[in-house]
Each structure stands twice: as C-alpha cells, then as structure tokens.
Design an enzyme around this catalytic site. Structure first.
Site, PDB file in Angstrom:
ATOM      1  NE  ARG A   9      -3.720  -0.602   2.508  1.00  0.00           N
ATOM      2  CZ  ARG A   9      -4.317  -0.398   3.582  1.00  0.00           C
ATOM      3  NH1 ARG A   9      -4.002  -0.942   4.827  1.00  0.00           N
ATOM      4  NH2 ARG A   9      -5.369   0.287   3.687  1.00  0.00           N
ATOM      5  CB  CYS A  10       4.118   1.945   1.348  1.00  0.00           C
ATOM      6  SG  CYS A  10       5.476   3.233   1.135  1.00  0.00           S
ATOM      7  CB  SER A  11       3.735   5.499  -3.530  1.00  0.00           C
ATOM      8  OG  SER A  11       4.301   6.337  -2.372  1.00  0.00           O
TER       9      SER A  11
END
Length: 113
Positions: free
Chosen positions: A9-11
C-alpha cells in the site's frame, strides 16, 4: 536474491520493488504487516542496516507520537514495540547477503546490488 520488507500500500515500497524487478533481481517479498518479524529477526535487520533501532521507527506515525514519543525506551523495548506494531517499521527495507538499506528514497535499494 534480495529480500524486500514490503508494504504494497506504500508508493515508496512499490517503487523500490519495481526498481529491483527492472534490474532482473530475484526478490523474496516479506509483507511484514501480514507476517511481522520476530524480535530476533528485527534485531538482525537492524544490525545489517548498522543503525540504532530508533532509526527504523516511523516517528511521524500517530501511534508513535501518542504512545511512545516522549518515553525513555531502551533499544530492546523499541524493537519490541516494532514487533507489536509493525506499521511503525520504516519501509521498504532491502537485504542482500550481508548488506541492507532502507529504501528512502526508493533508488537506495539499488545500492545493495
């Protein structure tokens, strides 16, 4: 083979994964939020990174600010907090052999190749 402590979920974590894939690297993905590292595993990662445990904490997270920020904690206590609250672990972390980096910025993961 590179091990990547990854949060999909972390870019920044996704970007680091993409960079490693572009290099043709074989990657073992550890979704540390789903399967948190043990105290000993996290201690080994910290040793490979050659940092103090506090340097691996996401200190801007609300949970850290509300519950731990102003406490005088030992390194072992900080590791225990990360084991119990893996969202506080900085990401991504790439490990290859005896080398490890925090992928901030994501291009840093290429330093271990």
């Amino acid at each position: 083979m590179t091990t990547l402590y990854h949060n999909p979920r972390c870019s920044k974590s996704r970007e680091a994964l993409h960079l490693l894939e572009e290099e043709g690297e074989t990657i073992e993905i550890v979704k540390y939020l789903d399967t948190p590292p043990t105290h000993q595993e996290l201690k080994q990662v910290i040793e490979l990174l050659d940092i103090k445990p506090i340097a691996l904490i996401r200190t801007q997270e609300a949970d850290w600010k509300q519950n731990y920020k102003d406490k005088n904690l030992t390194d072992e206590q900080i590791i225990d907090i990360m084991v119990q609250n893996p969202k506080l672990i900085e990401r991504p972390i790439a490990i290859k052999g005896t080398h490890a980096v925090i992928g901030r910025p994501p291009k840093k993961v290429l330093d271990i190749l």
